[in-house]
Design an enzyme around this catalytic site. Sequence first.
Site, PDB file in Angstrom:
ATOM      1  CE  LYS A 207      56.493  48.619 -45.758  1.00  0.00           C
ATOM      2  NZ  LYS A 207      57.535  49.388 -45.074  1.00  0.00           N
ATOM      3  CD  GLU A 213      55.521  53.560 -60.904  1.00  0.00           C
ATOM      4  OE1 GLU A 213      54.717  53.285 -59.969  1.00  0.00           O
ATOM      5  OE2 GLU A 213      56.271  54.552 -60.868  1.00  0.00           O
ATOM      6  N   GLY A 266      61.163  49.281 -47.811  1.00  0.00           N
ATOM      7  CA  GLY A 266      61.304  48.787 -49.186  1.00  0.00           C
ATOM      8  C   GLY A 266      62.751  48.579 -49.596  1.00  0.00           C
ATOM      9  NE  ARG A 267      65.431  54.105 -47.925  1.00  0.00           N
ATOM     10  CZ  ARG A 267      64.247  54.630 -47.588  1.00  0.00           C
ATOM     11  NH1 ARG A 267      63.176  54.356 -48.321  1.00  0.00           N
ATOM     12  NH2 ARG A 267      64.128  55.433 -46.561  1.00  0.00           N
ATOM     13  CD  GLU A 352      63.009  55.637 -51.609  1.00  0.00           C
ATOM     14  OE1 GLU A 352      62.880  54.541 -51.050  1.00  0.00           O
ATOM     15  OE2 GLU A 352      62.462  55.907 -52.698  1.00  0.00           O
ATOM     16  CG  HIS A 383      87.532  52.918 -71.452  1.00  0.00           C
ATOM     17  ND1 HIS A 383      88.703  53.158 -72.140  1.00  0.00           N
ATOM     18  CD2 HIS A 383      87.776  51.842 -70.665  1.00  0.00           C
ATOM     19  CE1 HIS A 383      89.612  52.246 -71.805  1.00  0.00           C
ATOM     20  NE2 HIS A 383      89.059  51.440 -70.903  1.00  0.00           N
ATOM     21  CE  LYS A 511      55.239  56.770 -54.805  1.00  0.00           C
ATOM     22  NZ  LYS A 511      55.166  55.908 -53.633  1.00  0.00           N
TER      23      LYS A 511
HETATM   24  O1  F6P Z   1      58.141  55.595 -54.449  1.00  0.00           O
HETATM   25  C1  F6P Z   1      59.118  55.116 -53.609  1.00  0.00           C
HETATM   26  C2  F6P Z   1      58.757  53.788 -53.029  1.00  0.00           C
HETATM   27  O2  F6P Z   1      57.801  53.931 -52.046  1.00  0.00           O
HETATM   28  C3  F6P Z   1      60.001  53.094 -52.494  1.00  0.00           C
HETATM   29  O3  F6P Z   1      60.339  53.513 -51.227  1.00  0.00           O
HETATM   30  C4  F6P Z   1      59.608  51.666 -52.603  1.00  0.00           C
HETATM   31  O4  F6P Z   1      60.718  50.819 -52.523  1.00  0.00           O
HETATM   32  C5  F6P Z   1      58.922  51.655 -53.954  1.00  0.00           C
HETATM   33  O5  F6P Z   1      58.239  52.888 -54.001  1.00  0.00           O
HETATM   34  C6  F6P Z   1      57.991  50.517 -54.193  1.00  0.00           C
HETATM   35  O6  F6P Z   1      56.985  50.463 -53.246  1.00  0.00           O
HETATM   36  P1  F6P Z   1      56.069  49.181 -53.095  1.00  0.00           P
HETATM   37  O7  F6P Z   1      56.939  48.056 -52.685  1.00  0.00           O
HETATM   38  O8  F6P Z   1      55.054  49.533 -52.068  1.00  0.00           O
HETATM   39  O9  F6P Z   1      55.444  48.912 -54.435  1.00  0.00           O
END
Ligand code: F6P
Length: 545
Positions: A207, A213, A266-267, A352, A383, A511
């Site tokens: 987003k 990452e 995002g979620r 979240e 199990h 972060k």
């Molecule tokens: O760090 C949490 C977060 O902001 C989530 O809410 C989101 O889904 C994820 O990181 C990834 O964010 P982006 O889609 O901006 O890479």
Amino acid sequence: MPDPSDAAEAAWSALQADADASRSRSIVSLYAAEPDRLQRLTIEAAGLTLDLSKQPWSRAGVEAAVALARASGVEARRADLFAGAAINTSEDRAVLHPALRAPPGGRFSAKGEPVSAEVDAVRGAIKAFADGVNAGAVTGATGKRLRNVVHIGIGGSDLGPRLLWEALKPLSAPIALRFVANVDGSDIAAALEGLDPSETLVTVVSKTFTTQETMANAQAARAWLRAALGAEGDRHLLAVSANPAAVAAFGVSPDRLFAFRDWVGGRYSVWSAVGLSCAIGLGFAVFDAFLQGGAAMDRHFLEAPLERNAPVLLGMAQVFNRNGLDRVARAVIPYSQRLRLLPPFLQQLEMESNGKRVSARGRPVSRATSPVVFGEPGTNAQHAFFQMLHQGTDVVPLEFIGVARNDEGPKGAHAKLLSNLLAQAEALMIGRSEADVRAELSAKGLAPAAIDALAPQRAFPGNRPSSLIVMDRLTPHALGALIALYEHKTLVEGAIWGINSFDQWGVELGKALAGRILPELEGGPRAAHDPSTDAWIEKLKTSPA
Ligand code: F6P
């Protein structure tokens, strides 16, 4: 007209009274006391069936829960969601994921700005691209047919698509998908292993298009494409983002950008272009049926009375357990291997969204919010950690997800799976008395001293609550309905707790600190930290090669 906060307090008191009473009554006794219980607490919604009768609430508790939902403004928050009001107040954003799954020609607006035409246009672009790849009309830089998609993203840009792929790929998977989320280099190394770049698309899904990452993995994937295909390798890169400027700066051409807007959290974003990889990998028809399942649950949520409203009652069952009975966790156990990624998806969705300790107005909340959500598929979970669920000192409410019919695999496997699901829910509720165990051990001829030691260990307290959600088959439509059910349940709980379910400030501090520590680990100047962090930076500093 009574003050709404008085009505809410009265409902909380009534809910608490029933929760207190539930500690000294058995759930199973309620079926006799309330002859209509099973039918009253079995809800049909968008093709799903929910059984909430094994929860500890009596009729009075359910009525209090519904009154609480009403008095806490659940209906107003639901209306605001669908109206595109800025219910994400801390970021002044609308929250409009229902617009993404509505039938074409919708009339949604985000903060007054019409959005449905744009939604339809992006959906059309996804379809055209997915169909083009699947038909072989969209090819790689060398003209070869595209056979793989590597989906790069994390959190909400990963968990939904990954769940969809795992759940639906046995139905149709013309193109193979692989997922990369972690910045741990092992993740992308494994995802690219054995792939031919000339047959592989890479979708970079973020987003913000700034997530550490995802950007690191995107750079690695681009280098991998360029090493094999030269500058033409960039044609294999697709971007999915709400930040077109950052996408352009990264070098993805505008015709390879599939956009969404800031009103998609995002979620909550799997319905948007974030689902592009799935639309390619599963085929657009599957993705579209998934959207329709979500839309069907939207209609149910909007139209069903609160007393028969699946997201409302599922959310209120959690409120009853969390607040009335102080239960800090909930286990979600899908009896479906294909739904094995539902628990991690729900962890982000619920924790979240609702893991907050202050209200949307910045005041401390007056009651506990999100429990810990965890789970594994049944029967594997049985199990592993079911010992604790049956006999541990804490009561953990469960949610079982069942699929009525599945023809995959050997004959008879599915009945075995379902027998386990029903047995676990029954065992948790009815338990086994110590007297019963004693009688059995005595019939076997055990000595009284041995029976005294053994019987308590082999007894089951029972009275442990569970909900059951059943779909007929694990279809795209059913999965869409299930995810939308959980989204709306999360909104309902957020309304009860008076929190903003749509921001996530709690992820920011870590972060920022990682951003400070990284240059220190790479040998740059040292900053001040606590003694433990300092010591570990010293130990873990990248040693010169
Ligand atoms: O760090 C949490 C977060 O902001 C989530 O809410 C989101 O889904 C994820 O990181 C990834 O964010 P982006 O889609 O901006 O890479």
